[in-house]
Design an enzyme around this catalytic site. Structure first.
Site, PDB file in Angstrom:
ATOM      1  N   HIS A  49      -8.408  -5.477  17.222  1.00  0.00           N
ATOM      2  CA  HIS A  49      -8.389  -4.045  16.856  1.00  0.00           C
ATOM      3  C   HIS A  49      -9.769  -3.704  16.305  1.00  0.00           C
ATOM      4  CE1 HIS A  49      -7.213  -0.199  15.321  1.00  0.00           C
ATOM      5  NE2 HIS A  49      -7.439  -0.561  14.073  1.00  0.00           N
ATOM      6  N   ASP A  60      -4.009   1.488  19.359  1.00  0.00           N
ATOM      7  CA  ASP A  60      -4.977   1.477  20.470  1.00  0.00           C
ATOM      8  C   ASP A  60      -4.255   1.661  21.803  1.00  0.00           C
ATOM      9  OD1 ASP A  60      -7.074   0.699  18.565  1.00  0.00           O
ATOM     10  OD2 ASP A  60      -5.842  -1.093  18.421  1.00  0.00           O
ATOM     11  N   GLY A 102       0.845  -1.199   0.000  1.00  0.00           N
ATOM     12  CA  GLY A 102       0.000   0.000   0.000  1.00  0.00           C
ATOM     13  C   GLY A 102       0.870   1.235   0.000  1.00  0.00           C
TER      14      GLY A 102
HETATM   15  P1  NAD Z   1      -5.228   4.165   1.428  1.00  0.00           P
HETATM   16  O1  NAD Z   1      -6.450   3.841   0.657  1.00  0.00           O
HETATM   17  O2  NAD Z   1      -4.747   5.567   1.510  1.00  0.00           O
HETATM   18  O3  NAD Z   1      -4.012   3.307   0.879  1.00  0.00           O
HETATM   19  C1  NAD Z   1      -4.111   1.929   0.668  1.00  0.00           C
HETATM   20  C2  NAD Z   1      -3.157   1.598  -0.444  1.00  0.00           C
HETATM   21  O4  NAD Z   1      -3.153   0.168  -0.546  1.00  0.00           O
HETATM   22  C3  NAD Z   1      -3.592   2.148  -1.798  1.00  0.00           C
HETATM   23  O5  NAD Z   1      -2.494   2.802  -2.427  1.00  0.00           O
HETATM   24  C4  NAD Z   1      -4.015   0.904  -2.571  1.00  0.00           C
HETATM   25  O6  NAD Z   1      -3.770   1.005  -3.965  1.00  0.00           O
HETATM   26  C5  NAD Z   1      -3.113  -0.134  -1.918  1.00  0.00           C
HETATM   27  N1  NAD Z   1      -3.553  -1.514  -2.118  1.00  0.00           N
HETATM   28  C6  NAD Z   1      -4.812  -1.992  -2.193  1.00  0.00           C
HETATM   29  N2  NAD Z   1      -4.771  -3.316  -2.428  1.00  0.00           N
HETATM   30  C7  NAD Z   1      -3.461  -3.671  -2.497  1.00  0.00           C
HETATM   31  C8  NAD Z   1      -2.796  -4.885  -2.735  1.00  0.00           C
HETATM   32  N3  NAD Z   1      -3.453  -6.026  -2.976  1.00  0.00           N
HETATM   33  N4  NAD Z   1      -1.453  -4.884  -2.732  1.00  0.00           N
HETATM   34  C9  NAD Z   1      -0.759  -3.756  -2.530  1.00  0.00           C
HETATM   35  N5  NAD Z   1      -1.345  -2.544  -2.308  1.00  0.00           N
HETATM   36  C10 NAD Z   1      -2.685  -2.522  -2.291  1.00  0.00           C
HETATM   37  O7  NAD Z   1      -5.451   3.537   2.895  1.00  0.00           O
HETATM   38  P2  NAD Z   1      -4.648   3.841   4.225  1.00  0.00           P
HETATM   39  O8  NAD Z   1      -5.285   4.973   4.925  1.00  0.00           O
HETATM   40  O9  NAD Z   1      -3.193   3.873   3.940  1.00  0.00           O
HETATM   41  O10 NAD Z   1      -5.035   2.546   5.071  1.00  0.00           O
HETATM   42  C11 NAD Z   1      -4.574   1.258   4.724  1.00  0.00           C
HETATM   43  C12 NAD Z   1      -5.203   0.209   5.622  1.00  0.00           C
HETATM   44  O11 NAD Z   1      -4.765   0.384   6.978  1.00  0.00           O
HETATM   45  C13 NAD Z   1      -6.741   0.254   5.683  1.00  0.00           C
HETATM   46  O12 NAD Z   1      -7.231  -1.081   5.669  1.00  0.00           O
HETATM   47  C14 NAD Z   1      -7.011   0.898   7.024  1.00  0.00           C
HETATM   48  O13 NAD Z   1      -8.277   0.546   7.537  1.00  0.00           O
HETATM   49  C15 NAD Z   1      -5.907   0.294   7.848  1.00  0.00           C
HETATM   50  N6  NAD Z   1      -5.585   0.943   9.118  1.00  0.00           N
HETATM   51  C16 NAD Z   1      -5.266   0.146  10.167  1.00  0.00           C
HETATM   52  C17 NAD Z   1      -4.931   0.699  11.392  1.00  0.00           C
HETATM   53  C18 NAD Z   1      -4.606  -0.183  12.568  1.00  0.00           C
HETATM   54  O14 NAD Z   1      -4.481   0.334  13.694  1.00  0.00           O
HETATM   55  N7  NAD Z   1      -4.444  -1.482  12.396  1.00  0.00           N
HETATM   56  C19 NAD Z   1      -4.901   2.086  11.533  1.00  0.00           C
HETATM   57  C20 NAD Z   1      -5.226   2.892  10.443  1.00  0.00           C
HETATM   58  C21 NAD Z   1      -5.576   2.300   9.221  1.00  0.00           C
HETATM   59  C1  LMR Z   2      -7.991   3.226  13.266  1.00  0.00           C
HETATM   60  O1  LMR Z   2      -8.157   2.636  14.320  1.00  0.00           O
HETATM   61  O2  LMR Z   2      -7.812   4.463  13.193  1.00  0.00           O
HETATM   62  C2  LMR Z   2      -7.956   2.439  11.971  1.00  0.00           C
HETATM   63  O3  LMR Z   2      -8.153   1.080  12.206  1.00  0.00           O
HETATM   64  C3  LMR Z   2      -8.865   2.974  10.945  1.00  0.00           C
HETATM   65  C4  LMR Z   2     -10.286   2.617  11.264  1.00  0.00           C
HETATM   66  O4  LMR Z   2     -10.977   2.128  10.371  1.00  0.00           O
HETATM   67  O5  LMR Z   2     -10.701   2.864  12.404  1.00  0.00           O
END
Ligand code: NAD
Ligand code: LMR
Length: 327
Positions: free
Chosen positions: A188, A160, A12
């Site tokens: 999460h 978190d 990503g």
């Molecule tokens: P974003 O949409 O800005 O970026 C995601 C990127 O992933 C995009 O560039 C997309 O093209 C790419 N992508 C999609 N499928 C892919 C694949 N198969 N292989 C490689 N790249 C791929 O999203 P973001 O804001 O960067 O968030 C990414 C993920 O992280 C989301 O699922 C979001 O919910 C998650 N997230 C998790 C936490 C946590 O605490 N665990 C916190 C924040 C966000």
């Molecule tokens: C967060 O906790 O900020 C991320 O997992 C994004 C979301 O979907 O809440």
């Protein structure tokens, strides 16, 4: 003598979390000021143009520690010989969605990437799953990589943990850097259980300093659990800089060490605390030299047990929902 570079994959890589992550990795914030890194940047074919722009900016930072970059849309190229993987790439949720609503859209990504890691990553690789729903995606990646030790995988619960630490510090009137022995258990998701029964700051027990069980149940636990949604509501997009920061924190502690501090990590259960083996569950750990050790034998009272059961049941349901992908 100069250290040899560490290979770090970020998936990503053209997305918003990666934009807050890759520059910090290249600056030395992850592995320290004397450790060169080579970035392996994976994104979808249609994102390669934007990814090229991110790489131009990385070049323009002239980071002395950035020893090379690989850009690709092929997971097997991205994960070749990596030491560390940040699996960020996945769809984020929008307003009104829960993270588990993303299972359908995102789960398949992690079977493909787990298989690729299995084939080409270093056997000692440390892989953090950030893409949501992070615990179950990490479970899928781990199960899709049977030749790698389950210990190679964890899911991000550090955001978190950091959110809970900030909120506790504000309530108790202490510096957030002094808060220790805090735990976030489980998934999460809003079912997570932020638990400060053991937390301390400057030798003081925070539960005694705060002494407000209603605040714990009615304010602290739900606010930490719903903080991601609150950020989406306010920003119109899911958390990015704080997520990247938490990813750095979790992986830095994992590979460099937590220096005796308790940190929360979602790791495959070994059966302790009644969590069935293999479930990717947030627990308190200490870390040293890439080895994660659970904090054992903590007392679980009736309220804590009820919270653990809620978040465990949700993870079991998510595991059921993706079982067909692993068949
Ligand atoms: P974003 O949409 O800005 O970026 C995601 C990127 O992933 C995009 O560039 C997309 O093209 C790419 N992508 C999609 N499928 C892919 C694949 N198969 N292989 C490689 N790249 C791929 O999203 P973001 O804001 O960067 O968030 C990414 C993920 O992280 C989301 O699922 C979001 O919910 C998650 N997230 C998790 C936490 C946590 O605490 N665990 C916190 C924040 C966000
Ligand atoms: C967060 O906790 O900020 C991320 O997992 C994004 C979301 O979907 O809440």
């Amino acid at each position: 003598m100069a250290k040899s570079p560490v290979r770090i994959a970020v998936t990503g890589a053209a997305g918003q979390i990666a934009y807050a992550l890759v520059f910090r990795i290249a600056s030395g914030a992850l592995l320290g000021p004397d450790q060169p890194v080579i970035l392996h940047l994976l994104d979808l074919p249609q994102m390669q143009g934007a990814l090229g722009g991110v790489m131009m900016e990385l070049e323009d930072c002239a980071f002395p520690l950035l020893a090379g970059m690989v850009a690709t849309d092929d997971p097997k190229v991205a994960f070749k010989d990596i030491d560390i993987g940040f699996l960020v790439g996945a769809r984020p949720r929008g307003k009104g969605m829960e993270r588990k609503d993303l299972l359908g859209a995102n789960a398949e990504i992690f079977t493909v990437q787990g298989r690729a890691l299995n084939e080409v990553a270093k056997r000692s690789a440390r892989v953090l799953v950030v893409g949501n729903p992070a615990n179950t995606n990490a479970y899928i990646a781990m199960k899709s990589a049977p030749d790698l030790s389950p210990d190679c995988f964890s899911a991000m619960i550090r955001l978190d943990h950091n959110r809970a630490a900030s909120m506790l510090a504000a309530k108790a009137g202490v510096n957030v850097g002094d808060v220790g022995k805090l735990i976030v258990w489980g998934n999460h998701s809003p079912t997570m259980y932020p638990d400060y029964r053991f937390a301390e700051a400057g030798g003081r027990k925070l539960a005694e300093a705060i002494n407000d069980e209603a605040w714990n149940r009615d304010v602290f636990i739900p606010t930490v659990g719903k903080r991601g949604a609150a950020v989406i509501e306010a920003r119109g997009a899911s958390s990015a800089a704080s997520a990247a920061n938490a990813a750095i924190d979790q992986v830095r502690d994992w590979v460099v060490g937590s220096d005796g501090r308790w940190v929360s990590m979602a790791i495959p259960s070994d059966g302790s605390y009644g969590i069935p083996e293999g479930i990717m569950f947030g627990v308190p750990v200490t870390t040293q030299g890439g080895v994660v050790t659970r904090v054992p034998n903590l007392a679980i009272d009736a309220f804590a047990q009820s919270r653990l059961d809620i978040t465990l049941n949700e993870l079991k349901e998510e595991r059921e929902a993706i079982a067909h992908l692993l068949a």
